[in-house]
Every structure is written in structure tokens, then in C-alpha cells.
Design an enzyme around this catalytic site. Structure first.
Site, mmCIF file in Angstrom:
data_model
loop_
_atom_site.group_PDB
_atom_site.id
_atom_site.type_symbol
_atom_site.label_atom_id
_atom_site.label_comp_id
_atom_site.label_asym_id
_atom_site.label_seq_id
_atom_site.Cartn_x
_atom_site.Cartn_y
_atom_site.Cartn_z
ATOM 1 N N ASP A 40 11.116 -5.197 -2.149
ATOM 2 C CA ASP A 40 11.167 -3.727 -2.117
ATOM 3 C C ASP A 40 11.741 -3.153 -3.414
ATOM 4 O OD1 ASP A 40 10.800 -1.247 -1.008
ATOM 5 O OD2 ASP A 40 12.645 -1.274 0.169
ATOM 6 N N HIS A 69 4.448 -1.856 -9.055
ATOM 7 C CA HIS A 69 3.766 -2.912 -8.281
ATOM 8 C C HIS A 69 3.235 -3.985 -9.239
ATOM 9 C CE1 HIS A 69 4.256 -0.429 -4.840
ATOM 10 N NE2 HIS A 69 3.314 0.437 -5.135
ATOM 11 N N LEU A 78 4.844 -26.277 -2.230
ATOM 12 C CA LEU A 78 5.259 -25.061 -1.519
ATOM 13 C C LEU A 78 4.096 -24.402 -0.771
ATOM 14 C CD1 LEU A 78 7.521 -22.749 -1.252
ATOM 15 C CD2 LEU A 78 6.344 -21.688 -3.181
HETATM 16 C C1 IPE Z 1 8.675 -2.875 3.388
HETATM 17 O O1 IPE Z 1 8.944 -1.981 2.354
HETATM 18 C C2 IPE Z 1 7.295 -3.425 3.243
HETATM 19 C C3 IPE Z 1 7.063 -4.279 2.083
HETATM 20 C C4 IPE Z 1 7.969 -4.674 1.241
HETATM 21 C C5 IPE Z 1 5.722 -4.727 1.924
HETATM 22 P P1 IPE Z 1 8.778 -0.417 2.562
HETATM 23 O O2 IPE Z 1 9.241 0.235 1.327
HETATM 24 O O3 IPE Z 1 7.411 -0.108 3.024
HETATM 25 O O4 IPE Z 1 9.781 -0.160 3.773
HETATM 26 P P2 IPE Z 1 10.616 1.137 4.164
HETATM 27 O O5 IPE Z 1 9.655 2.279 4.215
HETATM 28 O O6 IPE Z 1 11.654 1.313 3.115
HETATM 29 O O7 IPE Z 1 11.198 0.796 5.489
HETATM 30 C C1 IPE Z 2 7.663 -2.428 -2.306
HETATM 31 O O1 IPE Z 2 8.046 -1.416 -3.192
HETATM 32 C C2 IPE Z 2 6.190 -2.728 -2.360
HETATM 33 C C3 IPE Z 2 5.431 -2.293 -1.187
HETATM 34 C C4 IPE Z 2 5.944 -1.778 -0.088
HETATM 35 C C5 IPE Z 2 4.003 -2.452 -1.230
HETATM 36 P P1 IPE Z 2 7.921 0.115 -2.795
HETATM 37 O O2 IPE Z 2 6.580 0.590 -3.177
HETATM 38 O O3 IPE Z 2 8.298 0.296 -1.370
HETATM 39 O O4 IPE Z 2 9.025 0.766 -3.740
HETATM 40 P P2 IPE Z 2 10.092 1.850 -3.342
HETATM 41 O O5 IPE Z 2 10.827 1.335 -2.142
HETATM 42 O O6 IPE Z 2 9.350 3.113 -3.053
HETATM 43 O O7 IPE Z 2 10.988 1.962 -4.524
HETATM 44 MG MG MG Z 3 10.052 0.570 -0.439
#
Ligand code: IPE
Ligand code: IPE
Ligand code: MG
Length: 248
Positions: free
Chosen positions: A22, A39, A133
Site C-alpha cells: 500500500d 504503481h 519461491l
Molecule cells: C489494499 O489497499 C489493497 C491492495 C493493496 C491491493 P487499498 O489502498 O485499496 O486499501 P484501503 O482502501 O486503504 O483499505
Molecule cells: C496500493 O497503493 C496499490 C493498490 C491498491 C492497487 P494505493 O494505490 O492504494 O496508494 P495509496 O494508498 O492511495 O497511497
Molecule cells: Mg491504498
């Protein structure tokens, strides 16, 4: 200080580590870029962590790459993520082959665009004979979806007379989850300073050790993974027992 990798107890390497990757969007914003850039940068973290996990002998690494809830993001972001997946699978497969990595996926994969599904299936097949892995990508995944799906299958088999209620226990139930055959993760890592599970592996993390770090995913590298494993190794896992019992 000596690198965390050298301080690890080789006898206590977790067999299965799961990561909620995240913070890509916030990382991009910090660098004055669009979310998608975060990303893209996150792919380098994946490469480093996969390499690190292989180096210390982790057997299974599950990465939360896209949740069921993520479909609700703006369409352009979803599309960019799907494009990125196609390219990442395409570009990384050769390296995964060299590293003897096997690939698998969990989640509602039928929801994935055809192009992603094809690339994924191709790569899974290409890497299937590898013995190192096992890299598990959670795509269009949510734990509640997975559990409900398992219940549906069990009920259907019960109606057919293949299953009786007394046959249902937690070992049996786990075989109906997408993670069947994979041990539960001993360690769950979440980056970006969020302290939640976000619908990830609810059943499987019943007794996992949780490790949270403020680092945003694109800044996370294998040294951070080793640090998390080191932290894990210095915890006492009691499984409901007392410390004294563990010494017996
Ligand atoms: C969780 O992250 C999903 C992934 C890392 C793929 P999100 O950014 O979507 O989760 P929330 O919205 O903070 O709970
Ligand atoms: C995690 O990073 C990747 C996915 C959920 C696909 P985010 O896109 O949730 O990044 P933040 O949390 O908004 O910073
Ligand atoms: Mg996120």
C-alpha cells in the site's frame, strides 16, 4: 549495524509471507507525479522483495495487488493498473524463470480483463516447473468473496450428497479456499502506515504475526523484508498457551 539478512535465524524463516502493498498513490503525490507513476515504481519493490524472499528461503509469498474494492477506483486508474499488470507479467517472466520462481494467482480471476488473464495464464504455465519461491498474486481478491465462494461450493456438494455436515471442520474448509494447499502466512506485512486488513486473507491470518511499517510501497526493498522477518523471529508465538508451556 550488520545487515538484517545476516542476523536471520535460518531455522525460523516463515514459510509463507503475505504483503499488503500500500501507499503507491501517496508516494507519487510526494514526488509530484500522477498516482499511476506510484504503481509503476511499485513494480521495482516487487522485484526486490521477490528476490529477497527467494534468497532467504521463503516458500510462498502472497502479494495483494488488486482488491475487489479497487474496481471502484476511477476508470482510468483501473485501466492503467490492468495495463501495468500486462506489462509487468510480460517483462518480469524471464527474470522469474532465472530465479526459479513459480507463479500462481488467487481471487476472482474471471473478472480480470481477457488480456491480463491470458498473460497471467501464460506466465503461470511457463513457470510451472520451477521449484523455488511460489509467488502468489492476489488479483480481484477479497477475503469475504473467497469465503462466500467456498461456502457455495460446500453447500452445492452437500446437496449432491458428497458432504455431510459432520465432515466440515477448519482443515476441510481451508481446502475450499483459493489458498488450498498453501500453509497460512506466519507473517503479514502492510506498508504505508495503515493499520487495517482491507479484506485480505481473513481466514488465513487467524494466527499470523502482523508487521506494519510507515514506508510507502515504492520505497520498500528486500532489506525491509529482512527487517520484518527479523522482527518476526524475535516474537513469542504462544498460540493461546503460556510462555512456560512453550519451554516444555
Ligand atoms: C489494499 O489497499 C489493497 C491492495 C493493496 C491491493 P487499498 O489502498 O485499496 O486499501 P484501503 O482502501 O486503504 O483499505
Ligand atoms: C496500493 O497503493 C496499490 C493498490 C491498491 C492497487 P494505493 O494505490 O492504494 O496508494 P495509496 O494508498 O492511495 O497511497
Ligand atoms: Mg491504498
Amino acid at each position: 549495524m550488520e545487515a538484517f539478512k545476516n542476523r536471520l535465524d535460518q531455522q525460523k524463516i516463515p514459510q509463507h509471507i503475505a504483503i499488503i502493498m500500500d501507499g503507491n498513490g501517496r508516494w507519487a503525490r510526494k514526488h509530484g507525479k500522477a498516482r499511476v507513476f506510484g504503481h509503476q515504481s511499485g513494480v521495482e519493490s516487487v522485484r526486490s522483495v521477490v528476490e529477497g524472499a527467494g534468497e532467504v528461503g521463503v516458500k510462498h509469498l502472497t502479494l495483494y495487488a488488486f482488491s475487489t474494492e479497487n474496481w471502484e477506483r476511477p476508470q482510468y486508474e483501473v485501466e492503467a493498473l490492468m495495463e501495468l499488470l500486462v506489462h509487468a507479467i510480460e517483462n518480469e517472466s524471464e527474470l522469474l524463470m532465472k530465479k526459479n520462481v513459480r507463479l500462481s494467482a488467487i481471487g476472482d480471476l474471471l473478472k480480470m480483463p481477457r488480456k491480463v488473464k491470458e498473460k497471467l495464464d501464460g506466465s503461470i504455465k511457463y513457470l510451472s516447473a520451477n521449484t523455488g519461491l511460489n509467488l502468489v498474486l492476489a488479483l480481484s481478491y477479497s477475503s469475504k468473496w473467497e469465503i462466500v465462494n467456498a461456502v457455495k461450493t460446500i453447500v452445492a456438494e452437500a446437496i449432491e450428497g458428497k458432504i455431510k455436515p459432520e465432515m466440515i471442520n477448519d482443515t476441510m474448509f481451508a481446502q475450499y479456499l483459493n489458498t488450498a494447499g498453501i500453509p497460512d502466512p506466519e507473517l503479514l506485512i502492510r506498508t504505508s502506515g495503515e493499520y487495517r486488513i482491507s479484506n485480505f486473507l481473513l481466514w488465513q491470518i487467524a494466527y499470523s504475526e502482523l508487521f506494519f511499517t510507515e514506508k510507502l510501497w515504492p520505497d520498500f526493498r528486500k532489506e525491509d523484508l529482512f527487517k520484518a522477518i527479523f522482527d518476526f523471529q524475535n516474537r513469542e508465538r504462544r498460540f493461546g498457551k503460556t510462555s512456560e508451556q512453550l519451554l516444555m
